[in-house]
Design an enzyme around this catalytic site. Structure first.
Site, PDB file in Angstrom:
ATOM      1  N   ASP A 122       0.874  -1.159   0.000  1.00 10.96           N
ATOM      2  CA  ASP A 122       0.000   0.000   0.000  1.00 10.96           C
ATOM      3  C   ASP A 122       0.925   1.227   0.000  1.00 10.96           C
ATOM      4  OD1 ASP A 122      -2.353   1.622   0.437  1.00 10.96           O
ATOM      5  OD2 ASP A 122      -1.656   1.817   2.510  1.00 10.96           O
TER       6      ASP A 122
ATOM      7  N   ASP B 150      -0.027   5.238   0.824  1.00  9.50           N
ATOM      8  CA  ASP B 150      -0.253   6.227   1.883  1.00  9.50           C
ATOM      9  C   ASP B 150      -0.452   5.541   3.228  1.00  9.50           C
ATOM     10  OD1 ASP B 150      -0.155   8.312  -0.010  1.00  9.50           O
ATOM     11  OD2 ASP B 150      -2.249   7.951  -0.535  1.00  9.50           O
TER      12      ASP B 150
END
Length: 397
Positions: free
Chosen positions: A244, A246
């Protein structure tokens, strides 16, 4: 880091023509670069995956025999946010004449690859050369598995200058770094890049080069094609880490899209360096609803990720591909307003990666900071780690 220089633009060209006469009956109804090596992964997939981890601006594929197959699969696509444009020869132009088709589009300095060979070397060691306008660069290697090669064979290097020598077993590795000036006057007729262009430049002492002992294989013979199906998966099948973005790589301050707002979480670089040294593939898989909600545009996302790619490469970290989903069911922008399994917790972004990458899934992991990341990993049958302070601590425990 926000002052990074964006001025250098290096394009790449893949020469994917030729009738593959020696492989007749072995590659089915395909052109040579489209032969399946492992399951549905084609030779050209392996070549493109290798090329696209580097800092390139655009890739041009020039196709010839059965070129529609290449055009349909790759034209107007992108890998690792590098756009791909395909051109089909109207008539056979050879490896040299084919370059006339892109001479008005190509960057000032550009790489050229043969579409039927793979040379697993660090392209930074080529594109970082200070190549003046009158010189060309050629990567050379030992002739280990292609005894019938008669194209730029018997090469030798002295003070970086390449010249011919009957006593040498070094050959053209099928990777060139050229100046646009070399092809700007090329006619649209049959020419050999090797014999009609580069060999003449060698005689003028205008070709420099470097010897590389990295893995090299040309699939142009039946024996080499058989070897490719055995050895290429053994070399290029690796575990992957799916990240992932952020809150995992960088601090999540809400809709990060500006370079100055991108702040890497401490410990991330250290762990990514370790993973790169261990030859893990590194993929970023990220929801980007900020595009759907009108906070920023796709071009802003791409600009930021080109920056991320550059700074990572400087630290010898290679991001192999980036997948993002701009869709959201509450999108402000109508074309992005829909539910989709590309958006995590759906796992279609990961499935897209698995279609074209040779990945050891059992040894792969996914890291994220949200329940949607966990659900995505579970659907993909990938081991999942919740972020603990930083990536280094998470994957070290």
């Amino acid at each position: 880091m926000a002052n990074l220089n964006y001025s250098r633009k290096i394009d790449a060209v893949i020469l994917a023509g030729g009738k593959s006469r020696r492989l007749k009956g072995l590659i089915g109804n395909h052109c040579k670069p489209m032969v399946k090596i492992y399951k549905n992964i084609r030779f050209l997939d392996y070549l493109l995956n290798y090329i696209c981890k580097f800092d390139l601006n655009k890739i041009y594929i020039i196709a010839g025999y059965k070129g529609n197959e290449i055009y349909k699969k790759y034209n107007n696509t992108n890998i690792n946010l590098i756009p791909i444009e395909c051109t089909i020869e109207k008539k056979p132009l050879g490896t040299g004449g084919a370059l006339s088709l892109i001479k008005n589009k190509i960057s000032q300095k550009f790489l050229v690859f043969n579409g039927d060979s793979i040379f697993n070397l660090d392209l930074n060691k080529i594109i970082n050369h200070n190549l003046n306008k009158k010189k060309s660069f050629l990567a050379i290697t030992n002739n280990k598995n292609y005894k019938s090669n008669r194209t730029l064979f018997g090469l030798k290097i002295k003070k970086q200058i390449i010249f011919k020598s009957k006593k040498s077993n070094l050959i053209n590795g099928g990777v060139y770094f050229l100046n646009k000036s070399l092809i700007k006057k090329l006619p649209e007729r049959y020419l050999s890049l090797e014999n009609d262009i580069i060999e003449k430049e060698i005689k003028k002492k205008k070709v420099i080069g470097k010897y590389f002992n990295n893995f090299f294989l040309d699939i142009g013979t039946p024996s080499n094609l058989k070897l490719a199906k055995k050895i290429i998966p053994a070399i290029f099948r690796k575990p992957a880490v799916f990240l992932d973005r952020d809150g995992t790589i960088n601090y999540d301050n809400g809709y990060t899209y500006k370079i100055n707002d991108f702040k890497i979480i401490p410990g991330t670089i250290k762990k990514l360096k370790e993973l790169s040294k261990k030859e893990y593939y590194i993929f970023i898989v990220t929801n980007q609803a900020g595009i759907a909600k009108g906070h920023f545009e796709t071009r802003d996302f791409i600009k930021l990720h080109k920056y991320i790619k550059k700074i990572m490469i400087k630290k010898k970290i290679y991001i192999n591909d980036v997948k993002f989903c701009p869709m959201h069911h509450q999108a402000k922008i109508k074309k992005y307003r829909k539910k989709t399994k590309f958006r995590k917790p759906g796992n279609l972004m990961i499935k897209e990666i698995l279609k074209r990458w040779d990945i050891n899934l059992k040894s792969s992991v996914m890291v994220g900071d949200k329940i949607s990341d966990y659900k995505c990993a579970k659907k993909s049958k990938i081991k999942f780690y919740y972020l603990k302070n930083n990536l280094n601590n998470t994957l070290s425990n």
